[in-house]
Design a protein around this motif. Structure first.
Motif, PDB file in Angstrom:
ATOM      1  N   GLY A 126      48.271  37.659  31.611  1.00  0.00           N
ATOM      2  CA  GLY A 126      47.590  36.278  32.331  1.00  0.00           C
ATOM      3  C   GLY A 126      46.828  36.811  33.807  1.00  0.00           C
ATOM      4  O   GLY A 126      46.725  35.846  34.422  1.00  0.00           O
ATOM      5  N   VAL A 127      46.352  37.904  33.775  1.00  0.00           N
ATOM      6  CA  VAL A 127      45.458  38.265  35.086  1.00  0.00           C
ATOM      7  C   VAL A 127      43.982  38.273  34.611  1.00  0.00           C
ATOM      8  O   VAL A 127      43.753  38.853  33.449  1.00  0.00           O
ATOM      9  N   GLY A 128      42.877  38.022  35.265  1.00  0.00           N
ATOM     10  CA  GLY A 128      43.033  37.110  36.329  1.00  0.00           C
ATOM     11  C   GLY A 128      41.713  37.121  36.804  1.00  0.00           C
ATOM     12  O   GLY A 128      40.764  36.526  36.082  1.00  0.00           O
ATOM     13  N   THR A 129      41.491  36.990  38.355  1.00  0.00           N
ATOM     14  CA  THR A 129      40.150  36.643  38.687  1.00  0.00           C
ATOM     15  C   THR A 129      39.493  38.217  38.368  1.00  0.00           C
ATOM     16  O   THR A 129      40.005  39.218  38.039  1.00  0.00           O
ATOM     17  N   PRO A 130      38.002  38.449  38.503  1.00  0.00           N
ATOM     18  CA  PRO A 130      37.331  39.652  38.418  1.00  0.00           C
ATOM     19  C   PRO A 130      37.956  40.704  39.286  1.00  0.00           C
ATOM     20  O   PRO A 130      38.243  41.972  38.979  1.00  0.00           O
ATOM     21  N   ALA A 131      38.286  40.504  40.430  1.00  0.00           N
ATOM     22  CA  ALA A 131      38.882  41.292  41.699  1.00  0.00           C
ATOM     23  C   ALA A 131      40.275  41.738  40.871  1.00  0.00           C
ATOM     24  O   ALA A 131      40.596  42.977  41.064  1.00  0.00           O
ATOM     25  N   ASN A 132      41.030  40.818  40.571  1.00  0.00           N
ATOM     26  CA  ASN A 132      42.281  41.151  39.943  1.00  0.00           C
ATOM     27  C   ASN A 132      42.245  42.384  38.813  1.00  0.00           C
ATOM     28  O   ASN A 132      42.979  43.154  38.662  1.00  0.00           O
TER      29      ASN A 132
END
Length: 376
Positions: free
Chosen positions: A252-258
């Motif tokens: 469930g992850v996630g943003t590009p940063a995550n």
């Protein structure tokens, strides 16, 4: 089915690998587009293969069980034949969907009784039935049945839930190992680490999961509202316990940063609805930063959506045209935006893979993150 660890970055725990399945090879680190009900929303399978070039997609046990139903999937010869996707598929166990149905389910030792969100009918998922359902769906990688705790979560509840997940895992393994697939190819069962945001519980759960010695392992119960730094802390702890020779999947992850930060911690596989859900609302991830294509500033911008990214959709259509489609509520708008965002996510993980192989991942990550996460 076999996972081969290929290279580990010298300045982080980032690594590359290959997971070989009967439906093809998955090159890690990898982002897996979410196809909850047997389809990645607004994206044709041809685009998934030719433009996005996805190695693997997801299906969801809960949704596929309710509709179209397991008997029809059996008649079709499994999900691969039903939806025309001939590359690997992973199915979530339905544990997260049960978690989200707080007012429509009851959790007991036997399993979970829940009401369908479609017609209110009552159903029960047990570790055994979830294994049988996923066998019938025919995914290459199937997930153990678990309970996903919310955030914040009381320590005692998190502890009880973790032990319940472990007992369910033992039953999943027993059922999985005593049955065979329906369609003549190998399937693998991934256990899921739980324990909320408590270090001692996460450690216990990771150690328990590691002892099962399955082909791969997953980290669940994160990206449910906790601060990002807390997610990274738990992920780092677990990755240092789970065996290095098995792939690690952060659910469930996630943003590009995550994704980039978690790759640095040793995660190999990711999924999230963010690229397609945000696309349908007009938010685009690009190599230059994040765009809200609904904004007036893009109205007369005839430049490509993202010329640097490559890919037919991102280089052929202009920002102005996509903005026009979104505002006109034309179906093509969400389609173009979804293909673009998935192309970006797959580009990002492939770039990470290349940088790890070159030995330059850590520096590259620190340089690219401020650019791709800025709002344009």
């Amino acid at each position: 089915m076999k996972f081969t660890l290929q290279k580990t970055d010298t300045k982080s725990n980032a690594r590359t690998g290959e997971l070989v399945t009967d439906h093809g090879t998955i090159r890690t680190p990898i982002f897996m587009p979410v196809g909850t009900a047997g389809t990645v929303k607004a994206v044709h399978q041809r685009e998934l293969k030719e433009d996005i070039n996805a190695d693997i997609i997801l299906g969801n046990t809960y949704h596929l069980y309710l509709r179209p139903g397991i008997e029809l999937l059996k008649q079709a010869g499994g999900l691969h034949r039903f939806n025309g996707w001939d590359r690997p598929i992973l199915t979530d166990s339905g544990g997260y969907q049960v978690y989200s149905l707080t007012n429509m389910r009851k959790i007991k030792e036997k399993g979970v009784t829940f009401q369908s969100h479609i017609d209110g009918s009552r159903h029960t998922f047990s570790p055994e039935s979830v294994m049988d359902i996923q066998r019938a769906i025919g995914a290459d990688i199937i997930m153990a049945f678990d309970e996903c705790t919310p955030y914040p979560c009381d320590y005692e509840y998190a502890k009880q839930s973790m032990h319940l997940t472990h007992r369910w895992l033992e039953r999943c393994i027993e059922r999985f190992d005593s049955t065979e697939g329906h369609y003549g190819y190998e399937q693998a069962l991934f256990p899921i680490v739980q324990g909320s945001t408590y270090r001692d519980l996460r450690q216990q759960s990771a150690e328990f999961v590691a002892k099962q010695n399955r082909l791969g392992n997953a980290i669940g119960g994160l990206a449910v509202g906790e601060p990002a730094e807390m997610m990274y802390e738990m992920t780092d702890l677990v990755c240092n316990i789970l065996p290095a020779h098995q792939p690690r999947y952060l659910m469930g992850v996630g943003t590009p940063a995550n994704i980039l930060e978690s790759i640095a911690l040793g995660v190999d596989m990711f999924d999230c609805v963010m690229p397609t859900r945000n696309a349908r609302n007009g938010m685009l991830f690009t190599t230059q930063g994040i765009i809200n294509i609904r904004n007036e500033k893009w109205k007369n911008d005839l430049s490509p959506i993202d010329e640097t990214l490559g890919g037919y959709v991102s280089t052929f259509y202009s920002k102005a045209y996509l903005r026009h489609l979104i505002h006109a509520k034309e179906m093509l708008g969400p389609q173009i935006a979804s293909v673009h965002n998935l192309t970006f996510y797959l580009w990002l993980t492939r770039q990470a893979r290349e940088q790890i192989e070159r030995g330059s991942f850590a520096n590259w990550k620190n340089q690219i993150l401020p650019t791709i996460m800025q709002r344009l």
